[in-house]
Design an enzyme around this catalytic site. Structure first.
Site, PDB file in Angstrom:
ATOM      1  N   GLU A   1       0.938  -1.298   0.042  1.00  0.00           N
ATOM      2  CA  GLU A   1      -0.197   0.035  -0.078  1.00  0.00           C
ATOM      3  C   GLU A   1       0.918   1.215  -0.022  1.00  0.00           C
ATOM      4  O   GLU A   1       0.632   2.305  -0.302  1.00  0.00           O
ATOM      5  CB  GLU A   1      -1.127  -0.144   1.235  1.00  0.00           C
ATOM      6  CG  GLU A   1      -1.647   1.402   1.370  1.00  0.00           C
ATOM      7  CD  GLU A   1      -2.830   1.495   2.110  1.00  0.00           C
ATOM      8  OE1 GLU A   1      -2.734   0.628   3.307  1.00  0.00           O
ATOM      9  OE2 GLU A   1      -3.712   2.342   2.366  1.00  0.00           O
TER      10      GLU A   1
ATOM     11  N   ASP B   1      -0.636  -4.988   3.124  1.00  0.00           N
ATOM     12  CA  ASP B   1      -1.112  -3.672   3.678  1.00  0.00           C
ATOM     13  C   ASP B   1      -0.738  -3.438   5.022  1.00  0.00           C
ATOM     14  O   ASP B   1      -1.060  -4.201   5.876  1.00  0.00           O
ATOM     15  CB  ASP B   1      -2.585  -3.505   3.854  1.00  0.00           C
ATOM     16  CG  ASP B   1      -3.391  -2.408   4.197  1.00  0.00           C
ATOM     17  OD1 ASP B   1      -2.689  -1.365   4.475  1.00  0.00           O
ATOM     18  OD2 ASP B   1      -4.586  -2.293   3.482  1.00  0.00           O
TER      19      ASP B   1
ATOM     20  N   ILE C   1      -0.750  -1.306   7.508  1.00  0.00           N
ATOM     21  CA  ILE C   1      -1.493  -1.032   8.514  1.00  0.00           C
ATOM     22  C   ILE C   1      -2.993  -0.804   7.942  1.00  0.00           C
ATOM     23  O   ILE C   1      -3.096   0.103   7.146  1.00  0.00           O
ATOM     24  CB  ILE C   1      -1.277   0.357   9.247  1.00  0.00           C
ATOM     25  CG1 ILE C   1       0.024   0.210  10.341  1.00  0.00           C
ATOM     26  CG2 ILE C   1      -2.472   0.496  10.490  1.00  0.00           C
ATOM     27  CD1 ILE C   1       0.589   1.299  11.032  1.00  0.00           C
ATOM     28  N   ASP C   2      -3.942  -1.769   8.096  1.00  0.00           N
ATOM     29  CA  ASP C   2      -5.240  -1.567   7.357  1.00  0.00           C
ATOM     30  C   ASP C   2      -6.234  -0.955   8.591  1.00  0.00           C
ATOM     31  O   ASP C   2      -6.246  -1.870   9.553  1.00  0.00           O
ATOM     32  CB  ASP C   2      -5.643  -2.810   6.985  1.00  0.00           C
ATOM     33  CG  ASP C   2      -7.032  -2.812   6.424  1.00  0.00           C
ATOM     34  OD1 ASP C   2      -7.023  -1.769   5.227  1.00  0.00           O
ATOM     35  OD2 ASP C   2      -7.893  -3.680   6.496  1.00  0.00           O
TER      36      ASP C   2
ATOM     37  N   THR D   1      -5.864   2.602   9.092  1.00  0.00           N
ATOM     38  CA  THR D   1      -5.043   3.633   9.517  1.00  0.00           C
ATOM     39  C   THR D   1      -5.658   4.725  10.435  1.00  0.00           C
ATOM     40  O   THR D   1      -5.212   5.065  11.361  1.00  0.00           O
ATOM     41  CB  THR D   1      -4.126   4.070   8.503  1.00  0.00           C
ATOM     42  OG1 THR D   1      -3.360   3.171   7.739  1.00  0.00           O
ATOM     43  CG2 THR D   1      -3.020   5.042   8.937  1.00  0.00           C
TER      44      THR D   1
ATOM     45  N   ASP E   1      -6.015  -4.278   0.304  1.00  0.00           N
ATOM     46  CA  ASP E   1      -7.080  -4.419   1.591  1.00  0.00           C
ATOM     47  C   ASP E   1      -7.756  -5.778   1.548  1.00  0.00           C
ATOM     48  O   ASP E   1      -8.014  -6.359   2.588  1.00  0.00           O
ATOM     49  CB  ASP E   1      -8.169  -3.547   1.365  1.00  0.00           C
ATOM     50  CG  ASP E   1      -7.872  -2.077   1.019  1.00  0.00           C
ATOM     51  OD1 ASP E   1      -7.075  -1.620   1.938  1.00  0.00           O
ATOM     52  OD2 ASP E   1      -8.135  -1.218   0.113  1.00  0.00           O
TER      53      ASP E   1
END
Ligand code: IPD
Ligand code: CA
Length: 274
Positions: free
Chosen positions: A85, A101, A103-104, A106, A228
């Site tokens: 990402e 990802d 940090i999905d 955020t 994601d």
């Protein structure tokens, strides 16, 4: 790493090894992010650069977590493609592709809300074959490998056995662009009267894992990105959930439905009428 089977598909040992690698990578990203979160006192100290809109943000820890995961993959499997990402786009030559990802969720991370996660998946060709989603605030590791089921902290998990759509708890999410949000919100207005209730947790990867362990009966969203959806979709599918697009064709990030098998058909009908 053992080679793929003669027909080019991954063997059971390779799948298990790749799932373990996904777990290691997701946990590593989570540890970096959690350490950053614990250092911060208030949300503003974690504010970072904006991306697709003023509300789409990345912190220094999104970037540090992606750099950590990418560094390990490049060391261990230098010929694999990597899509992340925060901008990683290695083309690769091996036929294996990693989706990260770091940090999905955020926004939740910045606001210190617990639904954020670190998502790592690997595909062979077009087929997602192993995945992990780590949820640091809950210390929960969701994982799956193709044909081997899905686990939460090592225990097998299953989608719910709900059969009545009017009793289904449904998760969804919203994109960052106002025009897309309007479309998503208008659809939700038409659906909300047909289900038990709706949750907007704030991490698509967490939403998909919630379906995998029966904490949600359905999740749907429009216009996700590959990173994601990659890990969570495999975990949901391996838990027994049915994953499709909005028409019933195979799931894709742009149109994602994951539902307990007993409510998938009814939900799709409601979605198509919405
Ligand atoms: C977002 C989250 C959110 C979803 C958005 C995604 P990010 O990812 O998964 O739940 O509704 O569509 O973009 O930006 O937090 O990595
Ligand atoms: Ca995301």
């Amino acid at each position: 790493m053992p080679p793929a089977d003669n027909d080019g598909t991954a063997g059971a040992d390779e799948l298990s090894a790749l799932r373990a690698m996904c777990e290691t990578l997701a946990r590593g990203a989570g540890e970096i992010a959690l350490a950053g979160r614990r250092e911060a006192i208030g949300a503003t100290e974690l504010a970072g650069t904006t991306k697709s809109s003023t509300t789409d943000i990345a912190t220094e820890f999104d970037e540090a977590a992606e750099a950590h995961v990418v560094g390990l993959i490049r060391d261990l499997r230098p010929d694999d493609a990597i899509i992340g990402e925060e901008g990683t786009a290695d083309p690769g030559t091996s036929g294996y592709s990693w989706y990260i990802d770091p940090i999905d969720g955020t926004t939740n991370y910045v606001y210190d809300q617990p639904a954020w996660s670190n998502s790592v998946a690997v595909a062979h060709g077009d087929e997602m074959i192993a995945a992990a989603v780590y949820v640091p605030p809950l210390d929960e590791m969701f994982a799956a490998a193709a044909g081997q089921g899905a686990t939460l902290n090592g225990r097998t998990i299953s989608a719910s056995d709900e059969t009545d759509l009017s009793l289904a708890l449904v998760g969804t999410g919203f994109g960052y662009q106002p025009s897309i949000r309007r479309e998503q919100a208008e659809r939700l207005v038409r659906l909300i009267t047909q289900v038990r209730d709706v949750r907007r947790l704030g991490s698509a990867a967490v939403d998909l894992c919630m379906v995998a362990c029966g904490r949600l009966d359905v999740y749907y969203e429009l216009y996700l990105n590959s990173w994601d959806a990659a890990a969570g979709e495999l975990i949901a599918r391996e838990s027994g959930a049915v994953t499709t697009d909005f028409t019933g064709a195979p799931a894709r990030p742009e149109e994602m439905v994951a539902a307990a098998p007993g409510v998938h058909a009814a939900f799709l009908e409601a979605l198509q009428a919405s």
